[in-house]
Each structure stands twice: as C-alpha cells, then as structure tokens.
Scaffold this motif. Structure first.
Motif, PDB file in Angstrom:
ATOM      1  N   ILE A  33       0.875  -1.171   0.000  1.00  0.00           N
ATOM      2  CA  ILE A  33       0.000   0.000   0.000  1.00  0.00           C
ATOM      3  C   ILE A  33       0.913   1.222   0.000  1.00  0.00           C
ATOM      4  CG2 ILE A  33      -1.779   1.277   1.283  1.00  0.00           C
ATOM      5  CD1 ILE A  33      -2.946  -1.283   0.403  1.00  0.00           C
ATOM      6  N   LEU A  34       0.984   1.907  -1.127  1.00  0.00           N
ATOM      7  CA  LEU A  34       1.985   2.961  -1.275  1.00  0.00           C
ATOM      8  C   LEU A  34       1.771   4.114  -0.300  1.00  0.00           C
ATOM      9  CD1 LEU A  34       2.611   3.048  -5.127  1.00  0.00           C
ATOM     10  CD2 LEU A  34       3.433   1.470  -3.404  1.00  0.00           C
ATOM     11  N   SER A  35       0.513   4.421   0.015  1.00  0.00           N
ATOM     12  CA  SER A  35       0.265   5.524   0.954  1.00  0.00           C
ATOM     13  C   SER A  35       0.764   5.138   2.357  1.00  0.00           C
ATOM     14  CB  SER A  35      -1.227   5.871   0.993  1.00  0.00           C
ATOM     15  OG  SER A  35      -2.002   4.732   1.280  1.00  0.00           O
ATOM     16  N   ASN A  52       4.980  -2.578  -8.873  1.00  0.00           N
ATOM     17  CA  ASN A  52       6.026  -2.285  -9.858  1.00  0.00           C
ATOM     18  C   ASN A  52       5.716  -1.037 -10.679  1.00  0.00           C
ATOM     19  OD1 ASN A  52       3.920  -3.313 -11.308  1.00  0.00           O
ATOM     20  ND2 ASN A  52       5.150  -4.608 -12.634  1.00  0.00           N
ATOM     21  N   HIS A  53       4.791  -0.203 -10.210  1.00  0.00           N
ATOM     22  CA  HIS A  53       4.511   0.971 -11.049  1.00  0.00           C
ATOM     23  C   HIS A  53       5.366   2.184 -10.685  1.00  0.00           C
ATOM     24  CE1 HIS A  53       1.684   3.271  -8.524  1.00  0.00           C
ATOM     25  NE2 HIS A  53       0.993   2.164  -8.294  1.00  0.00           N
ATOM     26  N   ASN A  55       5.183   4.901  -9.265  1.00  0.00           N
ATOM     27  CA  ASN A  55       5.230   5.563  -7.963  1.00  0.00           C
ATOM     28  C   ASN A  55       6.169   4.880  -6.977  1.00  0.00           C
ATOM     29  OD1 ASN A  55       3.611   7.585  -8.801  1.00  0.00           O
ATOM     30  ND2 ASN A  55       1.921   7.180  -7.391  1.00  0.00           N
ATOM     31  N   ILE A  57       9.243   4.243  -7.650  1.00  0.00           N
ATOM     32  CA  ILE A  57      10.435   5.077  -7.828  1.00  0.00           C
ATOM     33  C   ILE A  57      10.247   6.409  -7.089  1.00  0.00           C
ATOM     34  CG2 ILE A  57      12.013   6.054  -9.560  1.00  0.00           C
ATOM     35  CD1 ILE A  57      11.474   3.212 -10.252  1.00  0.00           C
ATOM     36  N   ALA A  58       9.072   6.989  -7.279  1.00  0.00           N
ATOM     37  CA  ALA A  58       8.791   8.297  -6.671  1.00  0.00           C
ATOM     38  C   ALA A  58       8.928   8.225  -5.155  1.00  0.00           C
ATOM     39  CB  ALA A  58       7.381   8.748  -7.055  1.00  0.00           C
ATOM     40  N   ILE A  59       8.461   7.136  -4.558  1.00  0.00           N
ATOM     41  CA  ILE A  59       8.503   7.019  -3.095  1.00  0.00           C
ATOM     42  C   ILE A  59       9.938   6.835  -2.602  1.00  0.00           C
ATOM     43  CG2 ILE A  59       7.856   5.483  -1.190  1.00  0.00           C
ATOM     44  CD1 ILE A  59       5.076   5.290  -2.554  1.00  0.00           C
ATOM     45  N   LYS A  83      13.134   5.834 -15.888  1.00  0.00           N
ATOM     46  CA  LYS A  83      13.020   6.924 -14.911  1.00  0.00           C
ATOM     47  C   LYS A  83      13.941   6.650 -13.706  1.00  0.00           C
ATOM     48  CE  LYS A  83      10.215  10.386 -13.256  1.00  0.00           C
ATOM     49  NZ  LYS A  83       9.372  11.375 -13.890  1.00  0.00           N
TER      50      LYS A  83
END
Ligand SMILES: [Zn+2]
Lengths: 114, 264
Positions: A33-35, A52-53, A55, A57-59, A83
């Motif tokens: 759960i990314l959040s 694997n999406h 976000n 990387i973003a996190i 990216k």
C-alpha cells in the motif's frame, strides 16, 4: 549492514542506482500500500514490495530510502526503469517472495522500521 | 429519438504531470470534434481544475464535455468519477485532495501541473502531490461520488498496475460501480475477462489520452437521446431502450438511425 553486502547475500539483481550501494542499512519495511509506505517507511531503510509501477520510484526518491526490492520476480515496465536510471533511484529485484526476503533480511540483523 | 453517439470518458489535460503540454483545452476540443466524438470527459489525476476551461473551449462546438476526475484510491486502483457539473466535481476534489500526502509537487521529477483557462492562458500551477494516491479507499471514494450524483467507473481494469482488478483480485459484486473500463476490447476474450463480461456491469473503453494524437483511438458507443451526463447515466442503466457498446453497432442499426434522423 552495508547495502552492497545485503545485495550479495540475498542475490539481488541491481536494476538501477549502482552508484549508491556503500551506505549502511539498519531498517526495512514491507508493504504494497503505497500511501502506507509514504507514511511509515523510514529514511535510509530498504523497502520490500510486489508493486512495480512508477510511484515505487517516486517514493524511494521522496523518502530517500536505501532502495526498493521488487519481490517475486516483479519487473518494472521500460518507462519506469528508464526513470529510475535517470534519477539514480536504487531499485533491486529478487525471484524470492516478499516473506522470504523479509525473513532473510531479519536474519542479517535488519530490523522493522515502524 | 434515440441514436448512436461516440463518447470517450477518459482524457487528461496539462494538469496531469504525465500528460503532454499539447493537452490544452482548445487542442483537446478540436481533436475530439475532428475525430467525430459527441462527448468526452476530462479526467485528470486527483484534480479537476481544468474541467471548466475545456467546457468553455467547447462552447461553440458540437461537443459535450463532462466534468470528471481519475482518482487513485488507497489500494492503487484508478477510478473515473464523472459529475453533472463543475460545482460537483470541485466539491469532490476537496474531499479527494484532503486525502493526498503532504508535500509539494517536484516538477523536475514528475513534470508540471498546469492550470489554464479556455484560451490556454496559464493561470497557475497545482502544487499538490497529484501523482500519489489519496488515503481514501475505493469504497469511500465511490460513496462520495454517488452522494454527489456521480458515475463511478474503475479505469483500465485489464492493466497490470493501477487497476481495481489487480488491486482487489476480482471485481466486487453489487458495489457502487456503474461500469468497468477496459483498455483493449480483445481482452474480453480471456478467461477472467469472460467473468467480468458476465459480472453484470456495463463495459466501456476510452482513449486515456495523455497526448492529443491518442484522442479518437478508442471510444464507446452509447444509444441515447443526446450527448449529456444525464443521458449517459440512463444509457449505463439501460433505461428506455438506451444502451452502450464497445463494438461498432451493426451497420444496419447505424443506417436505421440515419433514416430516423432524415425523417425528423
Ligand atoms: Zn488516465
């Protein structure tokens, strides 16, 4: 433990971020759960996930994590990988399931971060 | 008089950091009209600030623009939420954005999130972290949308990520869902999609355009009285002979509607 040694011991495949492997890692966090990861993962820690999406990387980037381990043979798509390489975000991959990776990390003295 | 209309319920603008800068209101409207679409919905990630601009840009064109948003739920499922007017989508935006993580958009990482007017003048930038998920789970998002009279459509459920099917493992029955969006109609042939086809939810397909060239690449047919939010809602429910189709309606049906129009 030094990240490079962890990678060796677990046989992780390095997908990106080769330049930042000489740091000490003390903690790790496992969640899809990314959040939840945004809220709970600790700076400098490792993160184990089946996501694997883009976000992921973003996190890693925003939370300055030591890196993300994609479990169970998950692979990012080409755009996400590009990216990660562009931003030098450490991304590793393992064929082992998330539980197995977590257990082995714990065996190496890495603790849960939350 | 009912007739077949072409609709695309999933289009991004320059407010979505992942969209091309070509996705300004005028460009979107012109391309949609030239592709023969009767109705489009504007669905930026977790925001709706550019909806009014696209509605304004379409004012003198034969194109209806629906106020919408593509929400990223807590479970990493992308869900299209469509509303009758700008006021409702902006109230919905307040709810969704209250659940976004704290922090400011990093343009060098994600790209800019541009808010513009109908003439494509830049009004400002959204500084929120729109690329992340709101902490509201799917059920709360759908309930809030329904409370505002909205339509709820889980987006591209045949994708490997950002899909409700991927996040939940299966599509819940009797949920606050008005339709399911698939990216590739041919995926309906595979086993799990067969199950989805039989789940009872109507199926739509959209372009999910992030650049102007994608507009017109995929669309859904609705059989309805006019290109409006209310008629779309009725078509999704199958009211009074209204219906929807992801495949081109049989040629004779199209011709019949042409004759009907000539008779008017
Ligand atoms: Zn989209």
């Amino acid at each position: 433990m030094i990240l490079r040694d962890i990678i060796d011991k677990l046989g992780l495949k390095i997908l990106s971020g080769e330049g930042s492997l000489d740091i000490e890692v003390k903690v790790a966090y496992a969640s899809d759960i990314l959040s939840d990861v945004m809220a709970c993962a600790v700076k400098g820690g490792l993160w184990i996930t089946n996501q694997n999406h883009q976000n992921v990387i973003a996190i890693v980037y925003f939370k300055t994590l030591a890196g993300a381990i994609l479990a169970g043979g998950m692979m990012p798509d080409d755009e996400t990988l590009a990216k990660a390489r562009d931003k030098n975000v450490p991304l590793f991959q393992s064929e082992l399931p998330a539980f197995e990776i977590s257990g082995r990390l714990y065996g190496l003295g890495i603790k849960g971060s939350a | 008089m009912l007739r077949w209309l072409k609709v695309d319920l999933h289009i991004h603008t320059v407010l979505s950091s992942c969209a091309e800068l070509s996705m300004g209101p005028k460009d979107i409207v012109h391309k949609a009209v030239s592709e023969g679409l009767d109705m489009i919905a504007i669905t930026d990630h977790n925001a709706a600030d550019n909806v009014a601009a696209v509605i304004g840009a379409a004012r003198n064109w034969p194109l209806t623009v629906i106020a919408g948003m593509e929400v990223s739920t807590k479970e990493e499922a992308h869900v299209l939420c469509l509303f009758e007017d700008v006021d409702r989508v902006m109230r919905f935006q307040e709810f969704i954005q209250a659940g976004l993580p704290e922090g400011v958009n990093d343009e060098s990482f994600f790209g800019p999130q541009i808010i513009c007017d109908e003439n494509e003048h830049v009004l400002g930038k959204c500084e929120k972290l729109l690329a992340f998920s709101t902490r509201h789970p799917f059920d709360s998002v759908a309930a809030k949308a329904r409370e505002l009279g909205g339509i709820v459509i889980p987006a591209h459920i045949d994708r490997k990520s950002c899909s409700l099917l991927k996040a939940f493992g299966f599509v819940p029955q009797n949920a606050a869902i008005d339709a399911l969006e698939i990216q590739e109609v041919k995926n309906l042939e595979t086993l799990q999609m067969e199950h989805i086809k039989n789940s009872g939810y109507p199926i739509v397909t959209d372009s999910d355009a992030h650049d102007v060239d994608r507009i017109g690449s995929r669309y859904t047919y609705i059989y309805a009285a006019e290109a409006s939010f209310v008629e779309l809602k009725a078509a999704l429910k199958g009211d009074g002979g209204r219906r929807i189709s992801v495949r081109e309606p049989a040629q004779e049906v199209l011709e019949a509607t042409l004759y009907e129009r000539n008779d008017e």
